[in-house]
Design a protein around this motif. Structure first.
Motif, mmCIF file in Angstrom:
data_model
loop_
_atom_site.group_PDB
_atom_site.id
_atom_site.type_symbol
_atom_site.label_atom_id
_atom_site.label_comp_id
_atom_site.label_asym_id
_atom_site.label_seq_id
_atom_site.Cartn_x
_atom_site.Cartn_y
_atom_site.Cartn_z
ATOM 1 N N SER A 129 27.821 -14.609 33.812
ATOM 2 C CA SER A 129 28.753 -13.484 33.832
ATOM 3 C C SER A 129 28.222 -12.282 34.625
ATOM 4 C CB SER A 129 29.086 -13.045 32.397
ATOM 5 O OG SER A 129 27.930 -12.548 31.744
ATOM 6 N N TYR A 130 27.044 -12.428 35.214
ATOM 7 C CA TYR A 130 26.462 -11.334 35.994
ATOM 8 C C TYR A 130 27.385 -11.006 37.169
ATOM 9 C CZ TYR A 130 23.244 -8.568 38.803
ATOM 10 O OH TYR A 130 22.654 -7.557 39.533
ATOM 11 N N GLY A 131 27.588 -9.729 37.391
ATOM 12 C CA GLY A 131 28.426 -9.279 38.499
ATOM 13 C C GLY A 131 29.863 -9.022 38.092
ATOM 14 N N LEU A 132 30.188 -9.347 36.838
ATOM 15 C CA LEU A 132 31.513 -9.047 36.307
ATOM 16 C C LEU A 132 31.405 -7.850 35.379
ATOM 17 C CD1 LEU A 132 32.777 -12.630 35.363
ATOM 18 C CD2 LEU A 132 33.416 -11.260 37.369
ATOM 19 N N CYS A 133 32.345 -6.937 35.491
ATOM 20 C CA CYS A 133 32.363 -5.762 34.623
ATOM 21 C C CYS A 133 32.513 -6.219 33.170
ATOM 22 C CB CYS A 133 33.516 -4.846 35.023
ATOM 23 S SG CYS A 133 33.685 -3.394 33.947
ATOM 24 N N VAL A 134 31.649 -5.705 32.284
ATOM 25 C CA VAL A 134 31.701 -6.099 30.873
ATOM 26 C C VAL A 134 32.927 -5.538 30.166
ATOM 27 C CG1 VAL A 134 29.192 -6.392 30.671
ATOM 28 C CG2 VAL A 134 30.222 -4.179 30.109
ATOM 29 N N ASP A 135 33.582 -4.545 30.762
ATOM 30 C CA ASP A 135 34.762 -3.950 30.145
ATOM 31 C C ASP A 135 36.068 -4.554 30.661
ATOM 32 O OD1 ASP A 135 33.153 -2.328 28.583
ATOM 33 O OD2 ASP A 135 33.374 -0.572 29.876
ATOM 34 N N ARG A 166 28.943 -2.426 34.512
ATOM 35 C CA ARG A 166 30.343 -2.015 34.650
ATOM 36 C C ARG A 166 30.679 -1.685 36.100
ATOM 37 N NH1 ARG A 166 28.302 0.051 30.089
ATOM 38 N NH2 ARG A 166 29.455 -0.450 28.177
ATOM 39 N N CYS A 167 31.961 -1.843 36.429
ATOM 40 C CA CYS A 167 32.434 -1.375 37.717
ATOM 41 C C CYS A 167 32.404 0.164 37.682
ATOM 42 C CB CYS A 167 33.850 -1.898 37.995
ATOM 43 S SG CYS A 167 35.121 -1.251 36.871
ATOM 44 N N ILE A 168 32.586 0.774 38.806
ATOM 45 C CA ILE A 168 32.474 2.233 38.889
ATOM 46 C C ILE A 168 33.499 2.925 37.997
ATOM 47 C CG2 ILE A 168 32.712 4.218 40.441
ATOM 48 C CD1 ILE A 168 31.429 2.416 42.616
ATOM 49 N N ASP A 169 34.747 2.445 37.999
ATOM 50 C CA ASP A 169 35.788 3.083 37.182
ATOM 51 C C ASP A 169 35.465 2.982 35.689
ATOM 52 O OD1 ASP A 169 37.194 3.776 39.460
ATOM 53 O OD2 ASP A 169 38.551 2.051 39.348
ATOM 54 N N CYS A 170 35.072 1.802 35.237
ATOM 55 C CA CYS A 170 34.745 1.632 33.808
ATOM 56 C C CYS A 170 33.488 2.412 33.435
ATOM 57 C CB CYS A 170 34.603 0.155 33.456
ATOM 58 S SG CYS A 170 36.181 -0.739 33.463
ATOM 59 N N GLN A 171 32.527 2.495 34.355
ATOM 60 C CA GLN A 171 31.321 3.270 34.074
ATOM 61 C C GLN A 171 31.667 4.744 33.922
ATOM 62 O OE1 GLN A 171 28.215 2.026 33.467
ATOM 63 N NE2 GLN A 171 27.610 4.098 32.909
#
Length: 137
Positions: free
Chosen positions: A89-95, A113-118
């Motif tokens: 699952s590495y590289g996928l946003c956890v959210d 996380r991706c930038i938006d979720c972070q």
């Protein structure tokens, strides 16, 4: 869960970055532990010149503690990223589950996380330094 768009070579390069950072942080944590053991607090207070020196030592100890806590937090993030590498699952946003852009992973290999979720996460989980005040002598 679908895999990420990262190829095997890229995953290996990012794992190597994580592993190297983990080694560096472990050395830093160990060095801080060693420094704490050698700290002047073992010197009797009769050798301390004034309250200013006592304050400086407490400040140095608090900074060492904050640095160590920061390093330990980063070690936890690295361990989580290594687990994501192992489970695919590495590289996928956890959210939200979208691919985290490669430039973000290259800059911050432990990114979960991706930038938006972070950005959303940081609104509800602000970074607050923890600097404990050592007891007064």
């Amino acid at each position: 869960m679908a895999g990420t768009a990262l190829d095997d070579a890229t995953r290996a390069q990012l794992r190597a970055q994580l592993d190297e950072r983990q080694r560096t942080l472990r050395e830093e944590v160990r060095a801080i532990d060693d420094e704490k053991e050698d700290a002047p607090r073992s010197i009797p207070m009769s050798h301390v010149e004034d309250l200013g020196e006592q304050g400086e030592e407490r400040t140095r100890e608090a900074v060492r503690h904050a640095e160590q806590e920061r390093d330990i937090d980063e070690l936890r993030a690295i361990a989580a990223a290594q687990a994501r590498l192992d489970n695919g699952s590495y590289g996928l946003c956890v959210d939200c589950g979208v691919d985290i852009p490669l430039p973000r992973l290259q800059a911050q290999p432990a990114a979960a996380r991706c930038i938006d979720c972070q950005a959303e996460f940081e609104k509800t989980h602000p970074a607050v330094p923890t600097i404990p005040l050592p007891p007064m002598p």
